[in-house]
Design an enzyme around this catalytic site. Structure first.
Site, PDB file in Angstrom:
ATOM      1  N   LYS A 117      45.007  45.581  43.141  1.00 24.66           N
ATOM      2  CA  LYS A 117      45.531  44.944  41.943  1.00 24.66           C
ATOM      3  C   LYS A 117      45.926  46.042  40.969  1.00 24.66           C
ATOM      4  O   LYS A 117      45.469  47.173  41.078  1.00 24.66           O
ATOM      5  CB  LYS A 117      44.522  43.971  41.353  1.00 24.66           C
ATOM      6  N   ASP A 166      42.820  48.542  37.281  1.00 26.21           N
ATOM      7  CA  ASP A 166      43.389  47.521  38.171  1.00 26.21           C
ATOM      8  C   ASP A 166      43.403  46.119  37.567  1.00 26.21           C
ATOM      9  O   ASP A 166      44.033  45.218  38.110  1.00 26.21           O
ATOM     10  CB  ASP A 166      42.728  47.542  39.559  1.00 26.21           C
ATOM     11  N   ARG A 167      42.711  45.935  36.440  1.00 31.13           N
ATOM     12  CA  ARG A 167      42.731  44.608  35.816  1.00 31.13           C
ATOM     13  C   ARG A 167      43.686  44.577  34.638  1.00 31.13           C
ATOM     14  O   ARG A 167      44.086  45.624  34.135  1.00 31.13           O
ATOM     15  CB  ARG A 167      41.338  44.246  35.303  1.00 31.13           C
ATOM     16  N   ASP A 175      39.054  51.275  35.728  1.00 40.58           N
ATOM     17  CA  ASP A 175      39.818  51.956  36.772  1.00 40.58           C
ATOM     18  C   ASP A 175      41.274  51.508  36.827  1.00 40.58           C
ATOM     19  O   ASP A 175      41.999  51.868  37.761  1.00 40.58           O
ATOM     20  CB  ASP A 175      39.146  51.780  38.137  1.00 40.58           C
ATOM     21  N   SER A 214      34.691  50.431  38.159  1.00 38.76           N
ATOM     22  CA  SER A 214      35.607  49.491  37.515  1.00 38.76           C
ATOM     23  C   SER A 214      35.222  49.154  36.072  1.00 38.76           C
ATOM     24  O   SER A 214      35.113  50.053  35.252  1.00 38.76           O
ATOM     25  CB  SER A 214      35.699  48.238  38.374  1.00 38.76           C
TER      26      SER A 214
HETATM   27  C1  VG1 Z   1      34.482  40.934  40.700  1.00 40.02           C
HETATM   28  C2  VG1 Z   1      35.572  39.885  40.578  1.00 40.02           C
HETATM   29  C3  VG1 Z   1      36.537  39.995  41.734  1.00 40.02           C
HETATM   30  C4  VG1 Z   1      37.093  41.419  41.802  1.00 40.02           C
HETATM   31  C5  VG1 Z   1      35.949  42.411  41.868  1.00 40.02           C
HETATM   32  C6  VG1 Z   1      36.433  43.837  41.822  1.00 40.02           C
HETATM   33  O1  VG1 Z   1      33.738  40.715  41.876  1.00 40.02           O
HETATM   34  O2  VG1 Z   1      35.020  38.600  40.511  1.00 40.02           O
HETATM   35  O3  VG1 Z   1      37.555  39.051  41.581  1.00 40.02           O
HETATM   36  O4  VG1 Z   1      37.910  41.581  42.930  1.00 40.02           O
HETATM   37  O5  VG1 Z   1      35.071  42.219  40.760  1.00 40.02           O
HETATM   38  O6  VG1 Z   1      37.206  44.071  40.693  1.00 40.02           O
HETATM   39  P1  VG1 Z   1      32.314  39.964  41.885  1.00 40.02           P
HETATM   40  O7  VG1 Z   1      31.836  40.034  43.301  1.00 40.02           O
HETATM   41  O8  VG1 Z   1      31.448  40.673  40.902  1.00 40.02           O
HETATM   42  O9  VG1 Z   1      32.591  38.563  41.422  1.00 40.02           O
HETATM   43  V1  VG1 Z   1      37.067  45.530  39.906  1.00 40.02           V
HETATM   44  O10 VG1 Z   1      38.296  45.596  38.736  1.00 40.02           O
HETATM   45  O11 VG1 Z   1      35.486  45.490  39.462  1.00 40.02           O
HETATM   46  O12 VG1 Z   1      37.325  46.678  41.096  1.00 40.02           O
HETATM   47 CO    CO Z   2      38.728  47.401  38.150  1.00 43.96          CO
END
Ligand code: VG1
Ligand code: CO
Length: 546
Positions: free
Chosen positions: A379, A284-285, A282, A116
């Site tokens: 997302k 999704d954000r 990736d 990501s």
């Molecule tokens: C982070 C975000 C979370 C999101 C996750 C994956 O997780 O806070 O909201 O779903 O990343 O997103 P964490 O456990 O580090 O807080 V992505 O775009 O990295 O697949």
């Molecule tokens: Co991502």
């Protein structure tokens, strides 16, 4: 089965293959250890049933090690009797496009290779995530089973076959398994066309609407070019950093105010386009910044929901909303007004899957710049940008005007997240443990002049499958609705990252135009005191504020 060339190779388990918030994420060097990837992929197959002869989707965000990993996965899948693998051309699939493909093909599942927003390159991060048949991240019971298997694995199966040319579209074979290399973009674009009014957006661009999309040298470049420039007529050059690079040009492909600072600066400048947007490694954000107006992801979620019926795909209205617990309560007020339920889930997209499958919610989102809907089970960054474009094209108002009007109607949730990145793991865990112990004593106390209404350790009961998830973040909620939430990241690959989420609700329009920093100053200092952050982490201030 069709795996005549398959051999079984002895291996020994690795102790550190527990998937986190979104799959297994480690440094590239960790994945490059002999048999590390093989063990994890075999453990996925060992934990599943019914994939023999079935179709799987494979693709990644194009980061360093993507290609090598795909070749290994193909050979292991063939040896395990998978019937067919569909791969994005050159091994590239954004996370939402992979989800769309799994759903479109009614595939058995998919393997998505991404870390990501984490940096890439030989010394960066890599990741593997398993998606189930609904196109969403495997639920906890599946990831738990995969992890359990990684602790016991003694062998994996692999065929000896030449590498597949993943750059050439078309059908080939690995052993007896069929491999289809497909266009990564077409299927996704077709799905977006069913949701938004492309003619209306085209008209807006024709009338001079200006737009900059930063693909951050990551996976969305080819999608964004095809959609925004070729299909919708945004001026050529509207998409910047459009070529996916294995190391993202040495940057963090994280669309936030720190790593996409240049975009923020552009949006605040005299040369600002009407809309600036970005996505992550990736895809999704999403980051949304109007001319002179940054939109917090929590507000963006609420605004999309409040305006949803503008878009053709949501004209019939929405069944319900869901947000992760640390996400601000802005969406709750929209749900209330619409008379639809609001679900509060733990962090991570996997918790939305059941709600979406059951038709209980239509739109969901997270404070970490993620939003999506029932069109997929991930997302979806470009979806959010298209949604904004469609709303802006229909309302013919600026982002700033739309945001201000939203606050006047619903109130403003001042919001900020403070990350203390890569602190010592022991200290971070000690901080959480100590605060968890103290939670029951906080209720009713006055801290910094604010009365604590509740303090708890968030747990989630899934209303669809009845599963329970504990320890999903510590919440201190004050009588005026302000909140401080503490949790440890589940996506980092070095030390621990403490995330502190700070929120204050302001219903009075006369007081809705303060700088976020000033509006939250009292809560920010409280957040440090309550958890004794400096004592446990040796950090007086966060490393990233978003
Ligand atoms: C982070 C975000 C979370 C999101 C996750 C994956 O997780 O806070 O909201 O779903 O990343 O997103 P964490 O456990 O580090 O807080 V992505 O775009 O990295 O697949
Ligand atoms: Co991502």
């Amino acid at each position: 089965m069709g795996n005549s060339q398959a051999t079984t190779i002895a291996t020994t388990p690795f102790a550190d293959q527990r998937p986190g918030t979104s799959g297994l994420r480690k440094k590239v060097e960790v994945f490059q250890q002999r048999h590390y990837l093989e063990n994890f992929i075999q453990s996925i197959f060992d934990s599943l049933e019914g994939y023999q002869g079935a179709t799987l989707v494979v693709g990644g965000d194009g980061r360093y090690y993507n290609r090598e990993a795909i070749q290994k996965i193909l050979k292991i899948a063939a040896a395990n009797g998978v019937g067919r693998i569909v791969i994005g051309q050159s091994g590239i699939l954004s996370t939402p496009a992979a989800s769309a493909l799994i759903r479109g093909l009614t595939a058995f599942g998919g393997i998505v290779l991404s870390a990501s927003h984490n940096p890439g390159g030989p010394h960066g991060d890599f990741g593997v995530k398993y998606d189930v048949a609904n196109g969403g991240p495997a639920p906890e019971k599946v990831t738990d089973a995969i992890y359990a298997r990684t602790r016991e694995i003694t062998s994996f199966r692999i065929v000896e076959a030449p590498d597949v040319d993943i750059d050439r579209l078309g059908e080939t074979r690995v052993g007896d398994m069929r491999v289809d290399v497909v266009d990564s973009v077409g299927n996704y674009k077709a799905l977006m066309q069913t949701l938004f009014d492309f003619d209306r957006i085209r008209d807006a661009f024709r009338s001079g609407f200006t737009f900059t999309f930063d693909a951050m040298s990551a996976v969305t470049g080819p999608y964004a070019r095809a959609l925004f420039e070729e299909e919708l007529g945004a001026r050529p050059g509207s998409v910047i950093n459009a070529t996916p690079l294995p190391d993202f040009g040495g940057h963090h492909p994280d669309p936030n105010l720190v790593h996409a600072r240049h975009l923020y600066d552009l949006a605040m400048s005299d040369a600002a386009p009407d809309l600036c947007a970005a996505s992550d490694g990736d895809g999704d954000r999403n980051l949304i910044i109007g001319r002179g107006r940054f939109v917090t992801p929590s507000d963006s979620l609420a605004i999309l929901a409040a305006n949803a019926t503008i878009a053709p795909g949501y004209r019939k209205g929405i069944a319900g909303l869901a947000r992760s617990m640390p996400t601000s309560g802005a969406a709750d007020r929209v749900a209330e007004r619409l008379g639809v339920p609001l679900y509060e889930t733990p962090t991570g997209w996997k918790y939305f899957g059941n709600l979406l499958d059951a038709g209980l919610v239509t739109i969901c989102g997270e404070e970490s710049a993620g939003a999506g809907s029932d069109h997929l089970r991930e997302k979806d960054g470009l979806w959010a940008v298209l949604f904004w474009l469609d709303i802006l094209a229909a309302r013919k108002e600026s982002v700033d005007a739309i945001v201000r009007q939203h606050w006047t109607t619903y109130g403003r949730n001042y919001y900020s997240r403070h990350d203390y990145e890569e602190v010592a793991s022991d200290g971070a865990h000690a901080l959480i443990d100590a605060l968890r112990q103290r939670l029951p004593t906080l209720k009713g106390q006055y801290l910094g002049g604010l009365e604590v209404a509740t303090a708890d350790d968030f747990a989630y009961h899934d209303p669809v499958d009845g599963s329970d998830s504990q320890h999903q973040g510590l919440r201190v909620i004050f009588a005026d609705g302000s909140r401080i939430v503490y949790r440890l990241s589940g996506t980092g690959t070095a030390g621990a990252t403490l995330r502190v989420y700070i929120e204050r609700y302001e219903p009075d329009p006369a007081r809705q135009h303060m700088a976020t920093e000033a509006a939250l100053a009292n809560l920010v200092s409280l957040s440090r005191e309550i958890a004794a952050i400096e004592r446990y982490t040796q950090r007086a201030a966060p490393s990233v504020i978003t």
